[in-house]
Design an enzyme around this catalytic site. Sequence first.
Site, short mmCIF file in Angstrom:
data_model
loop_
_atom_site.label_atom_id
_atom_site.label_comp_id
_atom_site.label_asym_id
_atom_site.label_seq_id
_atom_site.Cartn_x
_atom_site.Cartn_y
_atom_site.Cartn_z
N GLU A 99 13.97 31.04 -3.75
CA GLU A 99 14.14 31.65 -2.42
C GLU A 99 14.99 30.75 -1.52
O GLU A 99 14.88 30.77 -0.29
CB GLU A 99 12.78 31.98 -1.76
CG GLU A 99 12.03 33.08 -2.41
CD GLU A 99 11.51 32.70 -3.81
OE1 GLU A 99 12.06 33.25 -4.78
OE2 GLU A 99 10.59 31.88 -3.93
N ASN A 157 16.64 27.18 -14.88
CA ASN A 157 15.45 27.81 -14.31
C ASN A 157 15.42 29.28 -14.67
O ASN A 157 16.33 30.02 -14.28
CB ASN A 157 15.44 27.66 -12.79
CG ASN A 157 14.09 28.04 -12.21
OD1 ASN A 157 13.13 27.26 -12.31
ND2 ASN A 157 13.98 29.21 -11.63
N GLU A 158 14.39 29.68 -15.40
CA GLU A 158 14.27 31.08 -15.84
C GLU A 158 15.62 31.60 -16.33
O GLU A 158 16.07 32.67 -15.94
CB GLU A 158 13.73 31.95 -14.70
CG GLU A 158 12.29 31.66 -14.34
CD GLU A 158 11.68 32.71 -13.41
OE1 GLU A 158 12.43 33.39 -12.68
OE2 GLU A 158 10.44 32.86 -13.42
N GLU A 234 4.85 27.60 -13.50
CA GLU A 234 4.82 28.17 -12.15
C GLU A 234 3.68 29.15 -12.13
O GLU A 234 3.82 30.30 -12.57
CB GLU A 234 6.12 28.91 -11.82
CG GLU A 234 7.22 28.03 -11.32
CD GLU A 234 8.45 28.83 -10.91
OE1 GLU A 234 8.28 29.95 -10.37
OE2 GLU A 234 9.56 28.35 -11.15
N TYR A 301 4.02 30.79 1.83
CA TYR A 301 3.75 31.26 0.46
C TYR A 301 2.28 31.61 0.23
O TYR A 301 1.87 31.86 -0.88
CB TYR A 301 4.20 30.19 -0.55
CG TYR A 301 4.75 30.76 -1.83
CD1 TYR A 301 6.06 31.17 -1.92
CD2 TYR A 301 3.93 30.91 -2.94
CE1 TYR A 301 6.57 31.71 -3.10
CE2 TYR A 301 4.43 31.45 -4.12
CZ TYR A 301 5.76 31.85 -4.19
OH TYR A 301 6.26 32.38 -5.35
C1 GLA Z 1 10.51 32.36 -10.14
C2 GLA Z 1 11.46 31.21 -9.85
C3 GLA Z 1 11.06 30.43 -8.62
C4 GLA Z 1 10.70 31.37 -7.50
C5 GLA Z 1 9.61 32.32 -7.93
C6 GLA Z 1 9.18 33.30 -6.88
O1 GLA Z 1 9.42 31.92 -10.79
O2 GLA Z 1 11.53 30.33 -10.95
O3 GLA Z 1 12.12 29.60 -8.26
O4 GLA Z 1 11.84 32.09 -7.12
O5 GLA Z 1 10.07 33.08 -9.01
O6 GLA Z 1 8.74 32.68 -5.75
#
Ligand code: GLA
Length: 586
Positions: A99, A157-158, A234, A301
């Site tokens: 974000e 990341n993802e 996460e 959050y």
């Molecule tokens: C994913 C991303 C994070 C964040 C979350 C939602 O997990 O890896 O960086 O954006 O979604 O808060």
Amino acid sequence: MGAFEIGDEDFLLNGEPFRVLAGAIHYFRVHPDHWADRIHKARLMGLNTIETYVAWNAHSPARGGFDTVGQLDLARFLDLIAAEGMYAIVRPGPFICAEWDNGGLPGWLFTDPAVGVRRNEPLYMAAVAEYFEQLLPIVASRQIDRGGPVILVQIENEYGAYGDDKDYLRALVELNRAGGITVPLTTIDQPTDQMLSDGSLPDLHKTGSFGSRATERLAVLRRHQSTGPLMCAEFWNGWFDHWGAHHHTTSAEDSARELDDLLATGASVSLYMFTGGTNFGFTNGANDKGVFQPTVTSYDYDAPLSESGEVTAKYLAFREVLAKYAAVTGSLPAPAVPAPAFEVALDEFVSLWDELPALADISAAPTTGLPSMDALGQYTGFALYRSRLTPGARVLSFGEVRDRAQVFVDGNPVGVLQRDHHDRSIGLPPGERLDLLVEDQGRVNYGPRIGEDKGLIGPATLDGVTLADWQVLPLDVDGFVASGSARFALDLAGSGSLSGPAFVRGRFTAEPGVDLFLSTAGWGKGQAWINGFNLGRFWDRGPQTTLYVPGPVLRADNELVILCLHGTESTLARFVPRPDLGHTDF
Ligand code: GLA
């Protein structure tokens, strides 16, 4: 010196099984004088590790530089984690999502259309190499095998939600290893077969991101990570908010039950977030899956520790759960006390129009065509687009508005074009001078729209005929406010109302170090600064109607400046005892 490895079943700390109980704190979202407090409260809740991303664009707003001062002093943040007796996980991206504006990728990266981000494209990789060259010495020297706290580093990341370029992942691994990273490397993906196989490499330790149904999600993860510890890197214990939508909350009880279910499987965890912090200044990201949705200023959050560092019901519930699995030592942090409540008269004001010479280089040459803000080297905040109307012009149109444009004819407000409404055209009154005050509301941080240009996107037309001549002025509002050069003049005390766009100012005394909450109710839309520190955006669309003022920015005598984009009926600023993050959907 210690050692951290991935064993056949567990993480191994100095050869012994170790469960990672981590929580995320983004140092770039928390005032540096609060870092030690937040880290300490994480340990008191029962965590043993702090996780942080690194926001490349915050450190390198211009290519070549790498700022490590104050809020960007990552070395100090890691040293404070070590001082608390905790471990650290670092996620340097280069893309971080989070974000955060552009998912952390610097705006300047996209000015050359040949640059191919998030893949093994040489121009992009050269920029990443420069970034890692400056960043990795800070992290490498603080790894556990050199006596520091860092036990894991994440690659990308993802990535499986975006691409499948394995050469890119391999190149990132090589850069990390060449930069001296010796600890195990991980990847994170949402637990689907496709994302987990696209987003990683056989020799990287795969982790998952989710906030519920742990057993099911871990079973998917296990299909891709056949040995070693399972980790939810996460654990989404809350969520973020968009302007105009509700404030997201989850019950402490439900979140704690999900956490318990996860820990009962034996898995490791990193809470996302332990404490969220704030998107100060212009740092928020946005989403766009057909409708543009900018993220709000607060990144509370609904995390266990609030934006202002308060213990919540979720903190207490998580502490109880964690105590079932590990020794939780130390006392509970003291409950928060209400912040001081008082009013400040904002009785000095100056119109934005009158201060243009101090906000921008007004001698900037007119252009033929419509440059984006990016084309002018402006990657955040506001720009003024100026042109002249042809006599009788009735309708003004653009290809796209990114993201919000206030339209003025001869200095009089005509209306607003908003990207989230897909506005592209507006009817005009007769007049000559056309001004559009354009706000970049935060760059998309997820999916294919990262990196897109901001500002007015052509073609610009008047009644269907191209409007080619523009003067575009990037506005340096932060520099303007911080310089103290504003010629605040008119005393508003008599009138009490104000028509923007204008800067208003008031002074107040406070106790340095004591947090405040500034109510923005009634102020429409704008930006607020205290002693030159940019608290962030406000907007009466909500959900939030307060801005968090970290105590360390306060002095005995303070200056509050508000950029009021539209108008307000009362020029009193109110500080209130508690944050108001807005309505929920319950
Ligand atoms: C994913 C991303 C994070 C964040 C979350 C939602 O997990 O890896 O960086 O954006 O979604 O808060």
